[in-house]
Design a protein around this motif. Sequence first.
Motif, short mmCIF file in Angstrom:
data_model
loop_
_atom_site.label_atom_id
_atom_site.label_comp_id
_atom_site.label_asym_id
_atom_site.label_seq_id
_atom_site.Cartn_x
_atom_site.Cartn_y
_atom_site.Cartn_z
N ILE A 132 -24.50 -1.38 4.02
CA ILE A 132 -23.21 -1.23 3.81
C ILE A 132 -22.81 0.26 3.21
O ILE A 132 -22.15 1.02 3.80
CB ILE A 132 -22.39 -2.21 2.96
N ARG A 187 -11.16 -2.91 8.67
CA ARG A 187 -9.98 -3.54 8.75
C ARG A 187 -8.97 -3.80 7.36
O ARG A 187 -7.67 -3.40 7.34
CB ARG A 187 -10.14 -4.86 9.29
N ALA A 188 -9.66 -4.01 6.46
CA ALA A 188 -9.18 -4.07 5.03
C ALA A 188 -8.31 -2.80 4.78
O ALA A 188 -7.49 -2.85 4.27
CB ALA A 188 -10.22 -4.33 3.93
N LEU A 208 -22.80 -8.32 2.98
CA LEU A 208 -21.65 -8.51 3.53
C LEU A 208 -20.83 -9.86 3.30
O LEU A 208 -19.73 -10.20 3.86
CB LEU A 208 -21.09 -8.22 5.10
N LEU A 253 -10.04 -4.63 -1.33
CA LEU A 253 -9.67 -5.91 -1.07
C LEU A 253 -8.58 -6.36 -1.72
O LEU A 253 -7.96 -7.07 -1.49
CB LEU A 253 -10.94 -6.72 -1.24
N GLY A 257 -14.28 -9.17 2.43
CA GLY A 257 -13.50 -9.02 3.68
C GLY A 257 -13.44 -9.82 4.62
O GLY A 257 -12.54 -9.57 5.68
N LYS A 258 -14.29 -10.88 5.03
CA LYS A 258 -14.12 -11.62 5.97
C LYS A 258 -13.22 -12.84 6.10
O LYS A 258 -12.78 -13.05 4.87
CB LYS A 258 -15.75 -12.48 6.19
N ILE A 259 -12.57 -13.14 7.25
CA ILE A 259 -11.46 -13.97 7.11
C ILE A 259 -12.28 -15.67 7.14
O ILE A 259 -13.08 -15.86 7.86
CB ILE A 259 -10.75 -13.80 8.38
N GLU A 314 -18.82 -10.95 12.90
CA GLU A 314 -18.74 -9.88 12.00
C GLU A 314 -17.35 -9.91 10.93
O GLU A 314 -17.32 -9.59 9.92
CB GLU A 314 -18.72 -8.71 12.58
N HIS A 315 -16.45 -10.83 11.66
CA HIS A 315 -15.12 -10.70 10.72
C HIS A 315 -14.75 -12.20 10.20
O HIS A 315 -14.01 -12.04 9.35
CB HIS A 315 -13.81 -10.64 11.96
N SER A 362 -14.66 -5.81 9.07
CA SER A 362 -14.19 -6.42 7.89
C SER A 362 -13.70 -5.32 6.85
O SER A 362 -12.33 -5.16 6.37
CB SER A 362 -14.75 -7.50 7.37
N LYS A 374 -19.59 -10.83 18.47
CA LYS A 374 -18.67 -9.85 17.86
C LYS A 374 -17.79 -10.61 16.67
O LYS A 374 -17.34 -9.89 15.68
CB LYS A 374 -17.79 -9.56 19.10
#
Lengths: 110, 473
Positions: B219, B241-242, A43, B461, A47-49, A105-106, B238, A102
């Motif tokens: 994943i 959400r995408a 990961l 993405l 997609g992580k911010i 993860e993002h 993540s 929590k």
Amino acid sequence: MFDLTPQERKSVLFLACIVFIGLTLRLVSKFYTPVKHITSLSLEAFGKIDINTADKELLVSVPGIGNTLAERIIKYREENSGFKALEEMRLIKGITRYRFDKLKEHLIAK
Amino acid sequence: MKKRFMVAFVLFFASGIIGANLLSVSMACKYLLFAVSLASGFLLRKKSGWLEVCILCVAFFFGACLLESAQRVPDCHIRNFYLHTRSPVHVIKGFIIQEPQDSYGGVSFVLRAQELHSETSSRSCCGDILVYVGGKGKYSYGESLLIKGKLQSFSRRGLTHKDKYGAYLYNRGIFLALRALKGSGVVRVHKNQGLLLKRFALYLKEGSARIFSRHTSPITASILKAMVLGEKQGVPKSIYRAMIHTGTVHILVVSGFNVGIVSMLLLCGLKLIRVPRKARFVLCIPFLILYCFITGACAPVVRASILAILLLCAKLAQREADTYVSFALAAFIILLYDPRQLFDVGFQLSFSSVFAILYLYPKFSSFLRSSALKKRYSRYILEAGLVSLAAWTGTVFFIAYHFKVITPVTVFANIAIVPLATLITLCGFTLLTFNFLCPSLILYAALTTELCCYLLVKINLFFAKLPWAQFRI
């Protein structure tokens, strides 16, 4: 031998293709290291911010971050020239250990 | 029109459910109107036009009465006793009716209450409550428990049936929550009261999840579990959400496509062992029901399973199945079991998307004359785009209403992502098949699956980062 319909023949062909692609990937990954990232997903960058560049709207879209917390994150970032590591978030008021577990993860700190 | 009278019947039935929800008419009045419509139908049975009108009225009032009946709480419901007791701590005996989910450092599940004990009274009761238990205890479906904790009504927590989560619980008949006390709050009664079929289905589900986890990365395993087994919980937030940003989160929901694959695998497998044609169709039906239970019996899977079973029955009876009639019948069966499903977003999206594809896609296709294209690949891309556009058109209103968002990028994202999702689903079933039939090949199937998941996430993405991907209302 089995009197397969065209659809069943396509199914057998599909299975053979899957095995062939897998075999190719296995062979290629032995000689070409970047292919290993494809064959074992992690990961790290998916997609992580990035907490150092995200604006308020993007931060608020993360579950667990409201308007107030997003403002505190941006204020901390401006005062301290960004986050060197994600763990620095624990210094912000309102981010408890549970919430941090929590949120990480993002988020990512590039 | 007469050929599809069933469609009109179900539409009026659904309208009756909506009408009963919007209008506050007394129960006696609804039942009286239902009885009058039924009596009129009997009296006018020899006049074909009037008979049909009466049948449609019967459908309407039947839907209204069914919703009234579903929303009424029986006298033994635990909610009634909670209102009358002031004890801060309750002891409830019941059994787990839904697979437990990880939640905020503990576990949450739905418990079917059987007995309620407080400081002042003890009595038998019924009804479902949402239970939260802290810690790392393992619980399973059907397990009988004695739970000590604080019972709370959702309205006290500020949730009403008008809130999204409140409406979700209200539609499932859950009005109370119980937080178990720490330490000895939960006692196991060592008796399993769940349905045998559902326990077997969950056993198969756990076994399949273990196969995915053993042979693929976390994943990829989480994506496979979501697409094949209906377990979305493990998908990284993540990535989830995408997918919401691009409007492609529907690929993580088990749908009719999965049911189609299961049917095809079963029919192929039975043919290989020389089972006769009719017996193959008959044997396929219980396996479809089992798969429905494995994936949690959500609205899209139930709809697709009913449609598949109707199609198999039509083949057995050597009759042609009408798509719209089968579709309406699937909706009728689901609403007959639980009319509140009509207000569930999953039900609405599932039926609206399929109906839009069935109705709008042929019209789009004939308007643009896609069949006239000579090049096969350009025809495929155009047709895929038209299917995506049809589905998007059918669901845009519901998505805007429930989630306050419009995602125009969905039409284009689906063209690339849906075929990949299809491939991943097929790879998932291949992994399961190879695990039993040919374990030496499972590694290669796993590697191919990893590649497909990598491409899926990367492409998603890309679309999520486009400037016009999503608009908030």
